[in-house]
Write a protein that holds these residues in place. Sequence first.
Motif, PDB file in Angstrom:
ATOM      1  N   UNK A  17       0.840  -1.206   0.000  1.00  0.00           N
ATOM      2  CA  UNK A  17       0.000   0.000   0.000  1.00  0.00           C
ATOM      3  C   UNK A  17       0.873   1.253   0.000  1.00  0.00           C
ATOM      4  N   UNK A  18       1.845   1.287   0.894  1.00  0.00           N
ATOM      5  CA  UNK A  18       2.745   2.444   0.970  1.00  0.00           C
ATOM      6  C   UNK A  18       3.589   2.567  -0.291  1.00  0.00           C
ATOM      7  N   UNK A  19       4.120   1.449  -0.788  1.00  0.00           N
ATOM      8  CA  UNK A  19       5.002   1.506  -1.953  1.00  0.00           C
ATOM      9  C   UNK A  19       4.240   1.817  -3.229  1.00  0.00           C
ATOM     10  N   UNK A  20       2.968   1.422  -3.309  1.00  0.00           N
ATOM     11  CA  UNK A  20       2.160   1.788  -4.475  1.00  0.00           C
ATOM     12  C   UNK A  20       2.044   3.304  -4.578  1.00  0.00           C
ATOM     13  N   UNK A  21       1.892   3.962  -3.444  1.00  0.00           N
ATOM     14  CA  UNK A  21       1.819   5.419  -3.428  1.00  0.00           C
ATOM     15  C   UNK A  21       3.140   6.020  -3.904  1.00  0.00           C
ATOM     16  N   UNK A  22       4.241   5.393  -3.546  1.00  0.00           N
ATOM     17  CA  UNK A  22       5.544   5.903  -3.974  1.00  0.00           C
ATOM     18  C   UNK A  22       5.753   5.705  -5.473  1.00  0.00           C
ATOM     19  N   UNK A  23       5.276   4.574  -5.997  1.00  0.00           N
ATOM     20  CA  UNK A  23       5.343   4.347  -7.446  1.00  0.00           C
ATOM     21  C   UNK A  23       4.562   5.439  -8.173  1.00  0.00           C
ATOM     22  N   UNK A  24       3.385   5.724  -7.679  1.00  0.00           N
ATOM     23  CA  UNK A  24       2.550   6.790  -8.262  1.00  0.00           C
ATOM     24  C   UNK A  24       3.259   8.141  -8.187  1.00  0.00           C
ATOM     25  N   UNK A  25       3.803   8.477  -7.020  1.00  0.00           N
ATOM     26  CA  UNK A  25       4.496   9.759  -6.860  1.00  0.00           C
ATOM     27  C   UNK A  25       5.676   9.882  -7.808  1.00  0.00           C
TER      28      UNK A  25
END
Length: 514
Positions: free
Chosen positions: A445-453
């Motif tokens: 969940x956290x890393x998906x947000x980082x991929x998006x960013x």
Amino acid sequence: MDLEAVAAIHNFAVNVLQIFALLFAFALVLLVLYVLYMYLSDISQTKHAIRRNFPVLGRFRYTFEHLGEFFRQYFYALDREELPFNRAQRSWVYRAAKNVDSTVAFGSTRPLNQPGDVIFLNHPFPTLEKDAVPPEEVTVGEGYVREPYSTSSIFNISGMSFGALSVPAVTALSKGAAKAGIWLNTGEGGLSPYHLVGGCDIVFQIGTAKYGVRDAEGNLSDDKLRALAQRPQVKMFELKLSQGAKPGKGGILPGVKVTEEIARVRGIPVGQPSISPNGHPEFSSVDGLLDMLHHIREVTGKPTGFKAVVGASGWLREMCESIQLRGREYAPDFITIDSADGGSGAAPQSLMDYMGLPINRSLPLVVDLLAEYGLRDRVKVICSGKLLTPSMVAWALAMGADFVNCARGFMFALGCIQAMQCNKNTCPTGVTTHNPDLQRGLDPVDKAERVYNYARNMTREVGIIAHSCGVAEPRQLRRHHVEIIDERGMAVPLSSAASNVKPQSVIASDKGVT
């Protein structure tokens, strides 16, 4: 406190100290015995001269050699001197992925006078923010496939196989890609449920072993191709001829990483190394390649192209001539050019260091060749290979690429620290390991947000470069917007240098040294 209580406490303390003394003595005896064992082992073995000549002490050499990989990164290497990625590059990706301030102060640490340095030419009247527009949409396969693919994304996730990457890593990439509106290339390991979980666009890669679309004999299965093509998420098919760090050699997945689930997705035995052939047995000529691409496109109804590291280039001219004779319907819908310094979890060093052309040479070669034969509008160009910062992506677009793919940049966004453990199932960040204890550290969940960013901030900063050059969006960048430093230290226009230049002179690098 009475005397009896004091005496009881005293006796308890004495007993505890005696127990610790015995344990210490026991541990000391074990240590002496272990050192004696190492001493006898070292002087009696014949494989390692250092250990034989310097028993016990010689073992520290191997420990320090291993630890040196990590200490150099944090204590000794300067910001722009590490390979394959220096600290300045990694730091930008980390900041972009965390969506924190990416500005720097007091001046650039990048030399601006080294051969190969890229310089973008700012316009006296830059594009105002109110006049800026998003990247224009590009359609792949229009007029030649039943279901062409349209997207405005300029920066997408390159092929990294399920198996090479862990379950939480693929899950995070899928969810992050969906939120960012970019595609995710499956790599040659087949399509897993984790690629689909986020709902992102998928480019299915067909490797030489045909994982995921192979029959019982390992041949390409039309039925499995059709079944995949019926999934609306699968937008394109990419036939892999060769890849970054190991052109001329197939994919390598160590047996320790072939779990039951990976074996099921790939259609191979559990626990056995997954070694792909170094080429496709179905063809060995340009016409065979075009026939294969045409067949996959007819079966799937979706855009079909190929991926290759360019080395010898005569076959590309032969391919263009063959397309002119056979018709544009036989042309690949896209060509993905991988750089010789592209990434890989496992590759022979002889290939990693010496085989193939870097993207700075191969990209202009392919773009110009397609233009020469009037195929530039028919065949879209995707490029990959160490293009993980805005300057690199902007350079590639100016050189003529339609899209840029990146693998290791998105690994950094997932938390990769360049520990160089990808092929050992011991990745400390959980990105490339199937050890549940190590995977626990990677929260999808956290890393998906980082991929998006990371994807969003990349597009934003490439846009900043484009606006500074006076164009409204990144795909309007052209070679005349860029100059390079030649071997004499002089800035020359990229438009005049690209067609007849040594590899190091037209380089997508922000390191400053070639």
